[in-house]
Design an enzyme around this catalytic site. Structure first.
Site, mmCIF file in Angstrom:
data_model
loop_
_atom_site.group_PDB
_atom_site.id
_atom_site.type_symbol
_atom_site.label_atom_id
_atom_site.label_comp_id
_atom_site.label_asym_id
_atom_site.label_seq_id
_atom_site.Cartn_x
_atom_site.Cartn_y
_atom_site.Cartn_z
ATOM 1 N N LEU A 101 41.426 43.286 41.965
ATOM 2 C CA LEU A 101 41.922 44.178 42.734
ATOM 3 C C LEU A 101 41.060 45.208 43.048
ATOM 4 C CD1 LEU A 101 45.722 44.356 41.844
ATOM 5 C CD2 LEU A 101 45.041 43.283 43.688
ATOM 6 N N ASP A 102 41.049 45.951 44.403
ATOM 7 C CA ASP A 102 40.208 47.001 44.706
ATOM 8 C C ASP A 102 40.758 48.188 43.875
ATOM 9 O OD1 ASP A 102 38.794 45.531 46.447
ATOM 10 O OD2 ASP A 102 40.085 46.115 48.205
ATOM 11 N N ARG A 103 39.944 49.194 44.041
ATOM 12 C CA ARG A 103 40.217 50.337 43.113
ATOM 13 C C ARG A 103 41.751 51.103 43.744
ATOM 14 N NH1 ARG A 103 38.250 55.800 42.387
ATOM 15 N NH2 ARG A 103 36.815 55.620 44.205
ATOM 16 N N LYS A 187 42.064 43.119 53.408
ATOM 17 C CA LYS A 187 41.449 44.328 54.307
ATOM 18 C C LYS A 187 40.570 43.699 55.642
ATOM 19 C CE LYS A 187 41.404 47.870 50.935
ATOM 20 N NZ LYS A 187 40.519 48.321 49.870
#
Ligand code: URA
Length: 245
Positions: A101-103, A187
């Site tokens: 997962l992105d930060r 995104k």
């Protein structure tokens, strides 16, 4: 590694002798006699020859973590805190992340030391559904649902994403189900339709739903049902493992 190879590597016996031992029924994998020298044996299986232990089974670890924002999905980083810092030190060493997962993203993160198993979750061609709750900067246009269902062209990879399902929950809120886990996929999909993701929370991967009892930063072992990894979240005896080479 093939069973015959384990015998010859560890015992200094020739491959021929190893095959003979196996064919004579003197070798057991996980307590069951195995007569096929070509059987693939991983480090999570025990091997006995005449009741003498040759390989001890290493423990498998399968964890779900409720990832908080601000933690990097990485094992080590010089600048940012990583999700591994949330895991007990004695478990950390061997673990990897099954689908990053992105930060800034939150929610379900799966960690394991079983690479063969985790490939099922992350291989795009196995089509395990990943369900996200998404907030966007602009109202989600009606055609977004159709565009996502048709697939979005990703120039860099030169491919169209698999049909994804978008359920609107409010003007700037939706639940999105995708069947791959490409780099920044959610995104980039919203970017392709002129919108921007402001918050992203993963709720589910296949049969693994984020346990609502887990507070951010907490984790627990997966249950046997969760480890079975069905694609639709229902229980089954079958495993997608059979589809791997
Ligand atoms: N897609 C994204 O863009 N970010 C994530 O963290 C997960 C999926």
């Amino acid at each position: 590694m093939k069973l015959s190879r384990i015998l010859s590597n560890r015992n200094g016996v020739s491959r021929r002798q190893a095959n003979f031992l196996i064919a004579s029924g003197r070798v057991a994998v996980n307590g069951v006699t195995c007569r096929n020298p070509a059987t693939e044996v991983d480090r999570f299986s025990s091997v006995h020859v005449d009741n003498k232990i040759l390989q001890t089974a290493e423990p498998c670890h399968y964890l779900m973590l409720h990832k908080p924002a601000g933690f990097l999905s990485a094992t080590l980083d010089d600048t940012h805190r990583t999700v591994m810092e949330l895991i007990a030190p004695d478990l950390r060493a061997d673990l990897h992340i099954a689908g990053r997962l992105d930060r800034a993203s939150t929610g379900l993160l799966v960690l394991t030391n079983d690479g063969r198993w985790s490939r099922q979750l992350t291989e795009p061609r196995i089509k395990i559904p990943k369900v996200y709750r998404v907030s966007t900067a602009h109202p989600i246009s009606p055609e977004t649902t159709h565009r996502f269902a048709e697939g979005i062209w990703f120039e860099f990879e030169q491919l169209k994403t698999s049909p994804a399902q978008l359920d609107l929950l409010g003007p700037t809120e939706a639940r999105l189900t995708i069947y791959e886990g490409r780099y920044h996929q959610v995104k980039r999909m919203f970017h392709a339709v002129g919108n921007r993701v402001t918050a992203l929370h993963r709720e589910r991967m296949g049969s693994i739903t984020l346990d609502e009892k887990l507070a951010e930063g907490e984790y627990r072992p997966l249950t046997p049902e969760e480890i079975r990894l069905t694609s639709d979240g229902t229980e089954t005896e079958s495993s997608n493992l059979a589809t791997l080479p």
